[in-house]
Design a protein around this motif. Structure first.
Motif, PDB file in Angstrom:
ATOM      1  N   LEU A 229       0.829  -1.203   0.000  1.00 46.62           N
ATOM      2  CA  LEU A 229       0.000   0.000   0.000  1.00 46.62           C
ATOM      3  C   LEU A 229       0.868   1.260   0.000  1.00 46.62           C
ATOM      4  N   GLU A 232       2.370   1.927  -3.352  1.00 41.62           N
ATOM      5  CA  GLU A 232       1.418   2.516  -4.300  1.00 41.62           C
ATOM      6  C   GLU A 232       1.367   4.034  -4.170  1.00 41.62           C
ATOM      7  N   GLN A 233       1.658   4.529  -2.950  1.00 35.81           N
ATOM      8  CA  GLN A 233       1.577   5.965  -2.695  1.00 35.81           C
ATOM      9  C   GLN A 233       2.797   6.728  -3.194  1.00 35.81           C
ATOM     10  N   GLY A 287      -6.998   3.236   5.244  1.00 34.07           N
ATOM     11  CA  GLY A 287      -7.712   3.081   3.980  1.00 34.07           C
ATOM     12  C   GLY A 287      -8.040   4.389   3.284  1.00 34.07           C
ATOM     13  N   GLN A 290      -3.848   9.312   2.002  1.00 33.27           N
ATOM     14  CA  GLN A 290      -2.831   9.223   0.948  1.00 33.27           C
ATOM     15  C   GLN A 290      -1.460   9.583   1.511  1.00 33.27           C
ATOM     16  N   ALA A 295      -0.704   7.032   7.533  1.00 25.07           N
ATOM     17  CA  ALA A 295      -0.736   5.565   7.497  1.00 25.07           C
ATOM     18  C   ALA A 295      -0.089   4.995   8.758  1.00 25.07           C
ATOM     19  N   SER A 357      -9.283  -2.556  -4.845  1.00 25.06           N
ATOM     20  CA  SER A 357      -8.003  -1.991  -4.440  1.00 25.06           C
ATOM     21  C   SER A 357      -7.686  -2.402  -2.999  1.00 25.06           C
ATOM     22  N   ARG A 359      -6.528  -0.438  -0.778  1.00 25.69           N
ATOM     23  CA  ARG A 359      -7.012   0.640   0.087  1.00 25.69           C
ATOM     24  C   ARG A 359      -8.460   0.369   0.517  1.00 25.69           C
ATOM     25  N   ASN A 360      -9.269  -0.122  -0.427  1.00 28.28           N
ATOM     26  CA  ASN A 360     -10.657  -0.439  -0.105  1.00 28.28           C
ATOM     27  C   ASN A 360     -10.762  -1.627   0.846  1.00 28.28           C
ATOM     28  N   TYR A 362      -8.698  -2.248   3.335  1.00 26.56           N
ATOM     29  CA  TYR A 362      -8.510  -1.688   4.680  1.00 26.56           C
ATOM     30  C   TYR A 362      -9.795  -1.013   5.169  1.00 26.56           C
ATOM     31  N   THR A 363     -10.460  -0.293   4.278  1.00 24.78           N
ATOM     32  CA  THR A 363     -11.722   0.341   4.651  1.00 24.78           C
ATOM     33  C   THR A 363     -12.782  -0.716   4.965  1.00 24.78           C
TER      34      THR A 363
END
Length: 390
Positions: A229, A232-233, A287, A290, A295, A357, A359-360, A362-363
């Motif tokens: 993750l 990706e950032q 999640g 950015q 994080a 994704s 990120r999703n 984690y959400t």
């Protein structure tokens, strides 16, 4: 130091060693892959994950053997196997033999963790037991941070270097032999026949197992998924990733260490519910953000929530489990706990495809934590009403 202090030291060292089963060689995997460049990548990855699978498979058996033949003899045997099978990686030059030694070491870890946790229940009671369980979980979490870094330093010298750290099992053996005493059965159990049936509360034990497995599955999302993750950032250094991964483990160790101080004011169920709520908040931050800094904040918050789960679950199981069957009950707990570690990346893979994704994911995990908190809140007022006062 008095004898009790030495006993605590043995149990803490033994428990801390279990986190080395996989983490310690993680930094050496690139070197192992280069050395065995003709082997499939999946076999190299299996060198890291195989011990967790063996722990899951063999922990129930180890718990049964501990109840049947005694805790101390089996613990000493497992320490020997751990040291010799783990350290053998320094000499082995075959992937198949290396996998065999890792499997054998995983079986030894199953015995060490199951028995050392069982002995905590045998040796200690009341507030002292609660405090020690927190200290044990804290040392295990901190041990992971320390041994990952030690493994990294030794892997810079040679990919074989980290395997030498497994020899701590052999070094601990004479100390454990001298300091550990066979635990005495409680008086109410001495009065009964050793062959008399013992009642286990399977419903509450099963819920405790499930809570431990889910907490480990969630916690392992940080070492297994957070590096991807963060990558990706943007461009993130290995040191920065290491700091981010250490944050969750560090905050988990703090909340575990303090378990004995806040447990007298909170019930088992309240700690579970608060833990899931904090974990949800941390996953949500990771999640949605950015930012690298945020994080880290999210990982720290989730660590605070999930860090209480292991001491809370072991304390709960010790309260509801008769002493004569503690070994097999904690063998089952060790199996489900490490099953959570093993299935974490397996569960995330299809979730990433479904949710599109990481990120999703984690959400989504934050939503799951909230649902679990609500379910436990309902259970604490119905089926688990008695545990709302423990």
């Amino acid at each position: 130091m008095n004898h009790l202090t030495h006993t605590k030291a043995v149990l803490l060292f033994a428990s801390t060693m279990t986190v080395m089963s996989g983490a310690i060689i993680a930094p050496a995997l690139p070197g192992i892959s280069r050395h065995f460049s003709d082997q499939p990548q999946v076999l190299i990855q299996l060198i890291l994950t195989l011990p967790a699978l063996m722990i899951t498979l063999f922990s129930p058996l180890m718990g049964y053997l501990a109840d049947r033949f005694g805790r101390k003899p089996l613990l000493l045997m497992m320490l020997s196997i751990y040291g010799l099978a783990g350290g053998a990686g320094f000499l082995i030059d075959s992937v198949n033999l290396l996998l065999a030694s890792r499997a054998l070491m995983g079986i030894a870890v199953a015995g060490i963790l199951s028995i050392s946790t069982t002995l905590v229940g045998d040796y200690f009671d009341g507030p002292e037991r609660v405090r020690f369980l927190g200290l044990q979980s804290s040392c295990m979490a901190l041990g992971g941070v320390v041994f990952i870094n030690l493994g990294g330093l030794l892997s810079d010298w040679s990919w074989r270097g980290p395997f030498l750290l497994y020899l701590t099992g052999v070094f601990l053996l004479p100390y454990a032999w001298a300091m550990l005493k066979a635990p005495k059965l409680q008086s109410n159990e001495q009065a009964g026949s050793v062959n008399a049936p013992v009642k286990v509360d399977y419903m509450r034990t099963g819920i405790a197992y499930l809570a431990g497995m889910l907490s480990m599955m969630m916690f392992y999302m940080f070492p297994a998924q957070l590096p991807f993750l963060l990558s990706e950032q943007g461009e993130v250094s290995g040191l920065a990733i290491g700091i981010a991964l250490s944050t969750a483990a560090f905050t988990a160790s703090i909340v575990s260490f303090c378990y004995g101080y806040y447990k007298p004011f909170l019930s088992v169920m309240t700690i579970y519910i608060a833990g899931f709520v904090l974990a949800a908040l941390g996953f949500l931050v990771v999640g949605l953000t950015q930012s690298y800094a945020m994080a880290i904040v999210g990982a720290a918050i989730s660590g605070l929530g999930l860090g209480a789960f292991m001491p809370n679950t072991t304390a709960w199981l010790m309260r509801i489990t008769p002493q004569r069957v503690r070994g097999r009950v904690f063998g089952g707990f060790t199996a489900t706990f490490f099953l959570g570690q093993f299935i974490s990346p397996i569960a995330v893979a299809p979730a990433v495809t479904w949710l599109e994704s990481l990120r999703n994911v984690y959400t989504g995990m934050a939503v799951l934590c909230c649902v679990l908190a609500v379910i436990l809140a309902i259970l604490s007022r119905t089926l688990l009403r008695a545990d709302s006062t423990l």
